[in-house]
Motif scaffolding. Structure first.
Motif, PDB file in Angstrom:
ATOM      1  N   ARG A   1       0.996  -1.487   0.197  1.00 51.14           N
ATOM      2  CA  ARG A   1       0.169  -0.023   0.128  1.00 51.14           C
ATOM      3  C   ARG A   1       0.977   1.274  -0.118  1.00 51.14           C
ATOM      4  NH1 ARG A   1      -5.057   1.775   3.723  1.00 51.14           N
ATOM      5  NH2 ARG A   1      -5.588   3.458   2.247  1.00 51.14           N
TER       6      ARG A   1
ATOM      7  N   ALA B   1      -7.625   8.955   0.687  1.00 50.84           N
ATOM      8  CA  ALA B   1      -8.315  10.434   0.624  1.00 50.84           C
ATOM      9  C   ALA B   1      -8.398  10.947   1.718  1.00 50.84           C
ATOM     10  CB  ALA B   1      -9.593  10.219  -0.310  1.00 50.84           C
ATOM     11  N   SER B   2      -8.787  10.416   3.045  1.00 49.37           N
ATOM     12  CA  SER B   2      -8.900  11.180   4.124  1.00 49.37           C
ATOM     13  C   SER B   2      -7.437  11.701   4.494  1.00 49.37           C
ATOM     14  CB  SER B   2      -9.639  10.120   5.214  1.00 49.37           C
ATOM     15  OG  SER B   2      -8.809   8.845   5.518  1.00 49.37           O
TER      16      SER B   2
ATOM     17  N   ARG C   1      -6.606  15.434   4.046  1.00 51.63           N
ATOM     18  CA  ARG C   1      -7.344  16.408   5.120  1.00 51.63           C
ATOM     19  C   ARG C   1      -6.491  16.447   6.408  1.00 51.63           C
ATOM     20  NH1 ARG C   1     -12.741  12.951   4.684  1.00 51.63           N
ATOM     21  NH2 ARG C   1     -11.707  12.289   6.699  1.00 51.63           N
TER      22      ARG C   1
ATOM     23  N   ASP D   1     -17.195   5.435  11.636  1.00 49.84           N
ATOM     24  CA  ASP D   1     -16.605   5.171  10.403  1.00 49.84           C
ATOM     25  C   ASP D   1     -16.593   3.709   9.824  1.00 49.84           C
ATOM     26  OD1 ASP D   1     -15.580   8.389   9.463  1.00 49.84           O
ATOM     27  OD2 ASP D   1     -15.320   7.847  11.593  1.00 49.84           O
TER      28      ASP D   1
HETATM   29  O1  PMV Z   1      -9.326   7.375   3.471  1.00 49.50           O
HETATM   30  P1  PMV Z   1      -9.642   6.135   3.661  1.00 49.50           P
HETATM   31  O2  PMV Z   1      -9.619   5.149   2.415  1.00 49.50           O
HETATM   32  O3  PMV Z   1      -9.263   5.402   4.956  1.00 49.50           O
HETATM   33  O4  PMV Z   1     -11.327   6.098   4.076  1.00 49.50           O
HETATM   34  C1  PMV Z   1     -11.954   6.905   4.940  1.00 49.50           C
HETATM   35  C2  PMV Z   1     -13.327   6.496   4.870  1.00 49.50           C
HETATM   36  C3  PMV Z   1     -14.066   7.299   6.162  1.00 49.50           C
HETATM   37  O5  PMV Z   1     -13.380   7.279   7.302  1.00 49.50           O
HETATM   38  C4  PMV Z   1     -15.405   6.127   6.452  1.00 49.50           C
HETATM   39  C5  PMV Z   1     -14.876   8.591   5.733  1.00 49.50           C
HETATM   40  C6  PMV Z   1     -13.793   9.642   5.841  1.00 49.50           C
HETATM   41  O6  PMV Z   1     -14.159  10.610   4.965  1.00 49.50           O
HETATM   42  O7  PMV Z   1     -13.046   9.809   6.508  1.00 49.50           O
END
Ligand code: PMV
Length: 319
Positions: free
Chosen positions: A66, A134-135, A138, A273
């Motif tokens: 990953r 994606a998160s 942020r 989540d």
């Molecule tokens: O970024 P990922 O692939 O870990 O997915 C995050 C998904 C949620 O935590 C459920 C929603 C979010 O926007 O953080």
């Protein structure tokens, strides 16, 4: 002496959830997300240049698959064929639905870019982090953040001192790793849930009321939107074939206790989540009441009290 870069980040908790990908190849989110960076919980990552790539998480070696695409894209950007030795740790459970991938990939991106001496803007760092999770786009910023649908990078809407009274109680229902990763569960939802299209159509509509509530720091307007976002996301998940259910009995008991608290006029607004943990948004003045009531649901329950957190802290050290 070896040069090492240290980076500390905090997880990003979505108030309005991202769920689903617009592009799997580029890892672009299908829905917009509005989030708060959590203060008081951290990922700490140390990176050195080494002969081969390696990652240890909380002292244990982990598989590289990953991580290699992120390493490769950073190496390409720097024009340097070097490898990374990474040591990372979380002061909260990993891969358990506590957004460890957001803080983890954000810390990794910042630390690797710094050791490569890449001069990138926060938006560029956010885009690199997004390509892995994606998160994580942020977690490049403190305070309140927005990642638009199809967005390459997140942006900061308000800084970490914008809402000092806001608290997030993290109820640790389980310390076990989740049974299915968010990536696999998103794909399962897209491929097999008849509610996925409805989720995509609707998710954007929650953004405006959430932004308005945030603009006026109005928790009683924000809370109901936060509840709708996670409930609809989990409804789509439950309708997948086979169904994906992250909730445990104690998750449900806590959701119900939050409802009882609201019925009594206490602002306890929960969200979930990809995991069994429940996070409860509230004001500092209600923390004692809410914690006490959740503790009555389960006297063994561990509760972490988070506030609004800062963006990454990064420094280069000689060791
Ligand atoms: O970024 P990922 O692939 O870990 O997915 C995050 C998904 C949620 O935590 C459920 C929603 C979010 O926007 O953080």
């Amino acid at each position: 002496m070896t040069r090492e870069v240290f980076c500390r980040t905090s997880p990003s908790l979505a108030l309005v959830k991202y769920w689903g990908k617009k592009s799997t190849r580029q890892n672009l989110p299908a829905t917009p997300s509005l989030a708060v960076t959590l203060g008081g919980v951290h990922t700490e990552t140390r990176v050195r240049i080494a002969g081969s790539d390696s990652i240890r998480l909380n002292g244990e070696p982990i598989a590289l698959d990953r991580f290699t695409p992120l390493f490769d894209s950073l190496r390409r950007a720097a024009g340097r064929q070097v490898c990374f030795q990474v040591e990372s740790s979380n002061d909260f459970p990993s891969s358990a639905g506590l957004a460890s991938s957001s803080s983890g990939f954000a810390a990794l991106t910042v630390a690797c870019a710094r050791i490569l001496e890449l001069d990138l803007s926060p938006a560029q760092l956010s885009a690199f982090a997004r390509s892995a999770s994606a998160s994580a786009a942020r977690s490049l910023f403190g305070g309140f953040t927005l990642l638009p649908a199809g967005g390459f990078a997140a942006e900061q809407l308000y800084g970490s001192d914008y809402w000092p009274e806001l608290r997030i109680l993290i109820a640790l229902v389980s310390r076990e790793a989740k049974p299915i990763s968010s990536r696999a569960a998103m794909e399962a939802t897209r491929l097999s849930s008849p509610y996925y299209r409805a989720w995509l159509r609707n998710a954007g509509q929650l953004l405006d009321p959430a932004l308005k509530a945030l603009e006026t720091r109005d928790i009683s307007a924000l809370g109901p939107v936060v509840r709708l976002s996670y409930s609809r996301m989990h409804a789509a998940l439950l309708a997948s074939s086979p169904p994906v259910l992250y909730w445990l009995p104690n998750s449900v008991a806590i959701l119900r206790e939050c409802q009882h608290l609201r019925d009594e006029g206490v602002g306890a607004w929960e969200t979930m989540d990809a995991g069994p943990q429940v996070k409860v948004l509230c004001l500092a003045s209600d923390v004692a009441t809410i914690s006490g009531r959740l503790q009555e649901v389960d006297p063994q329950l561990k509760i972490i009290v988070a506030s609004v957190g800062e963006g990454p802290v990064c420094q280069a050290e000689q060791r």
